[in-house]
Design a protein around this motif. Structure first.
Motif, short mmCIF file in Angstrom:
data_model
loop_
_atom_site.label_atom_id
_atom_site.label_comp_id
_atom_site.label_asym_id
_atom_site.label_seq_id
_atom_site.Cartn_x
_atom_site.Cartn_y
_atom_site.Cartn_z
N GLN A 55 0.82 -1.21 0.00
CA GLN A 55 0.00 0.00 0.00
C GLN A 55 0.85 1.26 0.00
O GLN A 55 0.35 2.37 -0.21
CB GLN A 55 -0.97 -0.01 1.18
CG GLN A 55 -2.14 -0.94 0.91
CD GLN A 55 -3.03 -1.14 2.11
OE1 GLN A 55 -3.07 -0.31 3.02
NE2 GLN A 55 -3.75 -2.24 2.11
N ASN B 78 1.56 2.77 -4.00
CA ASN B 78 0.76 3.77 -4.71
C ASN B 78 0.23 4.84 -3.76
O ASN B 78 -0.80 5.46 -4.00
CB ASN B 78 -0.35 3.12 -5.53
CG ASN B 78 -1.43 2.52 -4.67
OD1 ASN B 78 -1.20 2.26 -3.50
ND2 ASN B 78 -2.59 2.32 -5.24
N LEU C 115 -1.12 4.87 -0.77
CA LEU C 115 -2.28 4.74 0.12
C LEU C 115 -1.83 4.87 1.57
O LEU C 115 -2.58 5.28 2.44
CB LEU C 115 -2.99 3.40 -0.09
CG LEU C 115 -3.73 3.31 -1.43
CD1 LEU C 115 -4.25 1.92 -1.66
CD2 LEU C 115 -4.87 4.32 -1.47
N LEU C 116 -0.57 4.50 1.80
CA LEU C 116 0.03 4.73 3.11
C LEU C 116 1.31 5.51 2.88
O LEU C 116 1.95 5.37 1.84
CB LEU C 116 0.37 3.39 3.79
CG LEU C 116 -0.80 2.52 4.25
CD1 LEU C 116 -0.27 1.19 4.76
CD2 LEU C 116 -1.59 3.22 5.33
N ASN D 115 -0.42 14.96 0.24
CA ASN D 115 -1.46 14.06 -0.26
C ASN D 115 -1.84 14.32 -1.70
O ASN D 115 -2.13 13.40 -2.45
CB ASN D 115 -2.71 14.17 0.62
CG ASN D 115 -2.53 13.42 1.92
OD1 ASN D 115 -1.74 12.48 2.00
ND2 ASN D 115 -3.24 13.83 2.94
N LYS E 204 -1.90 11.56 -6.02
CA LYS E 204 -2.89 11.16 -7.03
C LYS E 204 -2.20 10.78 -8.34
O LYS E 204 -2.59 9.80 -8.99
CB LYS E 204 -3.90 12.28 -7.25
CG LYS E 204 -5.17 11.78 -7.89
CD LYS E 204 -6.30 12.76 -7.78
CE LYS E 204 -7.43 12.35 -8.71
NZ LYS E 204 -8.54 13.28 -8.74
N ARG F 28 -1.10 7.30 -8.17
CA ARG F 28 -2.15 6.28 -8.23
C ARG F 28 -2.62 6.03 -9.65
O ARG F 28 -3.20 5.01 -9.96
CB ARG F 28 -3.32 6.70 -7.36
CG ARG F 28 -2.93 6.67 -5.92
CD ARG F 28 -4.05 6.96 -5.00
NE ARG F 28 -3.49 7.17 -3.67
CZ ARG F 28 -3.90 8.08 -2.83
NH1 ARG F 28 -4.90 8.87 -3.15
NH2 ARG F 28 -3.32 8.21 -1.66
N MET G 157 -4.17 -0.90 -8.29
CA MET G 157 -4.14 -1.74 -7.10
C MET G 157 -5.39 -2.60 -7.07
O MET G 157 -6.50 -2.08 -7.07
CB MET G 157 -4.09 -0.85 -5.87
CG MET G 157 -4.19 -1.60 -4.60
SD MET G 157 -2.59 -1.61 -3.83
CE MET G 157 -2.92 -2.55 -2.38
N LYS H 108 -9.65 3.01 0.81
CA LYS H 108 -8.38 2.81 0.12
C LYS H 108 -8.61 2.33 -1.31
O LYS H 108 -7.95 2.79 -2.24
CB LYS H 108 -7.52 1.81 0.87
CG LYS H 108 -6.77 2.43 2.02
CD LYS H 108 -5.91 1.39 2.69
CE LYS H 108 -5.14 1.97 3.85
NZ LYS H 108 -4.59 0.90 4.68
N MET I 278 -9.74 5.21 -3.29
CA MET I 278 -8.65 6.16 -3.48
C MET I 278 -7.72 5.67 -4.59
O MET I 278 -7.22 6.46 -5.39
CB MET I 278 -7.86 6.35 -2.18
CG MET I 278 -8.49 7.35 -1.25
SD MET I 278 -7.97 7.09 0.44
CE MET I 278 -6.31 7.75 0.41
N ALA I 279 -7.52 4.34 -4.62
CA ALA I 279 -6.67 3.77 -5.67
C ALA I 279 -7.30 4.00 -7.03
O ALA I 279 -6.62 4.01 -8.05
CB ALA I 279 -6.46 2.28 -5.43
N SER J 23 -10.16 13.92 0.70
CA SER J 23 -9.71 14.93 1.66
C SER J 23 -9.59 16.34 1.07
O SER J 23 -9.30 17.27 1.79
CB SER J 23 -8.37 14.52 2.25
OG SER J 23 -7.44 14.34 1.21
#
Ligand SMILES: Nc1ncnc2c1ncn2[C@@H]1O[C@H](COP(=O)(O)OP(=O)(O)O)[C@@H](O)[C@H]1O
Ligand SMILES: [Mg+2]
Lengths: 292, 263
Positions: free
Chosen positions: A51, A54, A56-57, A77, A81, A84, A89, B178, B181-182, B188
């Motif tokens: 994670q 891409n 996500l974390l 953040n 994008k 991603r 994923m 998640k 979001m992917a 946000s």
């Protein structure tokens, strides 16, 4: 697109009684265009690791290089994008992400989020559907009235429609029947071979890890213990057993057969064909020996 | 997960080990006696009781503070409202229509302490008592209501199922967030409309999953012979100890002090 992981540490819910160290000082490299499997016991940090790829974390410490992007704890953040878009994923049970009224809308959802024009998104939806071997007639149906296997393929099509450069699969075949499993794995092997897509697969199935991948990463308690070609990783039988991991089935069979026949076949063998060949060869040799 | 109300932190303090009935009664009564306080002494008692509770429970202060953050806004809001709209006593600061008086400040501080004490004590109950213990306690305490046909058992069961599935639902939410979001959803940032729209891809799968889980659960319960509380025995028996009587005694002393010292 090469992915490089440098001293990656991740702590969930830091500074609370629930704080948990999920990754500690992980180093690994995923070469561009490679098929890499990640194996390890449940809770060893596989999902947490992927994670990060891409965004996500975000790392608690350390950094990840994806192509020319660097992700660290201070990455914003909104910069994630773009990442991603390049890295798709597929989560465990991806069918849980379906929500639209029709299959077409659901597949187009991702591309539209990344500002792909509607016509182009629709074209991609058809193409993705073909990749996952579903008929176009399904486009107007509700995703919720499909079978489990079909739902999963629609969800995967939704990720493929993003046309990512690399794809992450977190136990993509969990809960499928054998045929469904094979179909999904064939799909990703094909994508990897034909499109040169960098593929990262988290799996509990040692056969898949051994047969499909160029590299295997072994995780244990949040650490990366090994990263190497499957032939080398699966020759470390003792280490794997101590981590609660099996050998591929062909190798287990050869070990057992060898014990009964008073033979030792040491070299790693992954497919049933190769295993049969190994045994046959030793018989032929024996016969030859008897005659002389 | 920022909201900690309703989240259990396992531990071994004396408060953790108390009978859930004692803790429930205490919190219930505390919420009422808070309104007895009306001068510095009595508010001091309330604060002391609350702080003592936190200390004895061994739940770190920082953790309670983090958990309070989401409701802190409400407390500050009440503080400001009270400070601005109470116009008695000496004027401390005055600028145009804005006026801060001693009475206003006092009122604001007192009301905030009230809110804070109630929230902290309730949070402490859920932090130190497992959801199962809370429902067990409630079911036992509410048993008398059965005479009036109140479905006590069903109520307790509903509550324990709801509590049991809060963490699962949170996990599920995080997972679906998640996954979306992917696929390029941004939860946000962006305009309010855009963010509102981003909720749909989250809520639909969440509801679908919850309904499916409810069905499975009902089926699994029936398969194991569940048919309400008729003839059902208990696995965990509640036991009243000296420490539970102790807690109620402390509460009684606090109540007496509040009544005696209030102005
Ligand atoms: N959202 C989360 N919050 C807190 N801890 C988590 C979370 N997700 C995973 N963990 C913890 O991190 C560790 C690694 O989990 P995970 O990456 O899911 O392992 P794997 O995918 O190998 O099973 C586990 O100990 C798990 O309990
Ligand atoms: Mg996992």
């Amino acid at each position: 697109m090469e992915i490089k992981i440098n001293h990656l540490t991740h702590i969930y819910q830091p500074n609370t009684p629930f704080e948990s160290l999920a990754l500690s000082d992980v180093n690994a490299v995923i070469p561009s265009g490679a098929f890499v499997s990640i194996i390890g016991h449940t809770g060893s940090g596989k999902s947490t690791l992927v994670q990060h790829f891409n965004g996500l974390l975000k790392p608690t410490e350390g950094e990840i290089h994806v192509g020319d992007m660097i992700i660290s704890s201070s990455t914003k953040n909104k910069d994630l994008k773009a990442l991603r878009k390049k890295i798709g994923m597929v989560f465990q049970y991806p069918e849980h992400q379906l929500f639209e009224e029709t299959v077409e809308k659901d597949i187009c959802f991702g591309p539209l989020n990344f500002d792909v024009p509607l016509e182009e998104a629709k074209r991609r939806a058809r193409e993705a559907l073909e990749l996952v071997h579903l008929p176009e007639s399904i486009l107007d149906r509700s995703p919720f009235e499909l079978s489990g296997g079909q739902m999963r393929r629609v969800a995967i099509a939704g990720v493929l429609a993003l046309e990512p450069e690399a794809i992450i699969l977190d136990e993509p075949t969990a809960g499928l029947d054998p045929k469904g499993r094979r179909d999904i794995l064939d799909l990703f092997t094909r994508l990897h071979k034909e499109k040169g897509m960098t593929t990262i697969m988290v799996t509990h199935n040692m056969d898949d890890a051994a047969l499909l991948s160029d590299q295997v990463i072994v995780m244990d308690h949040g650490r990366c213990l090994m990263q190497d070609r499957p032939e080398i990783v699966f020759s470390e039988e003792k280490t794997l057993t101590s981590l609660g991991l099996d050998l591929p089935r062909a190798m287990r069979f050869l070990r057992k057969a060898g014990q009964k026949l008073g033979q030792q076949w040491e070299e790693p063998v992954f497919s049933t064909e190769k295993a049969a060949e190994t045994i046959a060869r030793s018989f032929v040799r024996k016969k030859g020996g008897d005659r002389s | 997960m920022k909201l900690i109300i309703g989240q259990f932190v396992p531990g071994d303090s004396i408060i953790h080990r108390m009978d859930p009935r004692a803790k429930l009664i205490t919190v219930f009564i505390f919420v009422f006696i808070v309104f007895l306080a009306n001068n510095p002494w009595t508010y001091g008692f309330l604060l002391a009781f609350t702080v003592l509770g936190i200390l004895v429970s061994k739940v770190p202060f920082s953790f309670i503070y983090r958990g309070l953050k989401p409701v802190l806004f409400i407390i500050i809001f009440t503080f400001i409202l009270n400070a601005l709209f109470t116009r008695q006593g000496d004027v401390l600061i005055s600028a145009g229509w804005f006026q801060l008086t001693t009475a206003g400040l006092k009122q604001a501080i007192f009301i905030s302490i009230r809110l804070l004490a109630i929230i902290v004590v309730t949070t402490l109950l859920t932090l130190t008592t497992s959801p199962i213990a809370i429902t067990d306690g409630l079911e036992t305490l509410l048993k008398p209501l059965k005479k009036w046909r109140f479905p006590v058992h069903e109520f307790a069961l509903m509550m324990s199922i709801a509590l049991r599935f809060i963490p699962t639902l949170m996990e599920e939410t995080e997972k679906i967030m998640k996954a979306q979001m992917a696929r390029g959803v941004d939860f946000s940032s962006g305009s309010l409309v855009k963010r509102g729209k981003a909720i749909i891809p989250l809520l639909v799968p969440l509801f679908v999953g919850a309904f499916k889980r409810a069905e499975d659960l009902a089926m699994a319960m029936e398969a194991r012979g569940y048919r309400g509380d008729v003839g059902r025995t208990k696995f965990r028996l509640l036991k009243w100890h000296g420490r539970d009587t102790g807690l109620l005694s402390v509460l009684a002393v606090l109540t007496a002090a509040l009544i005696l010292m209030r102005g």
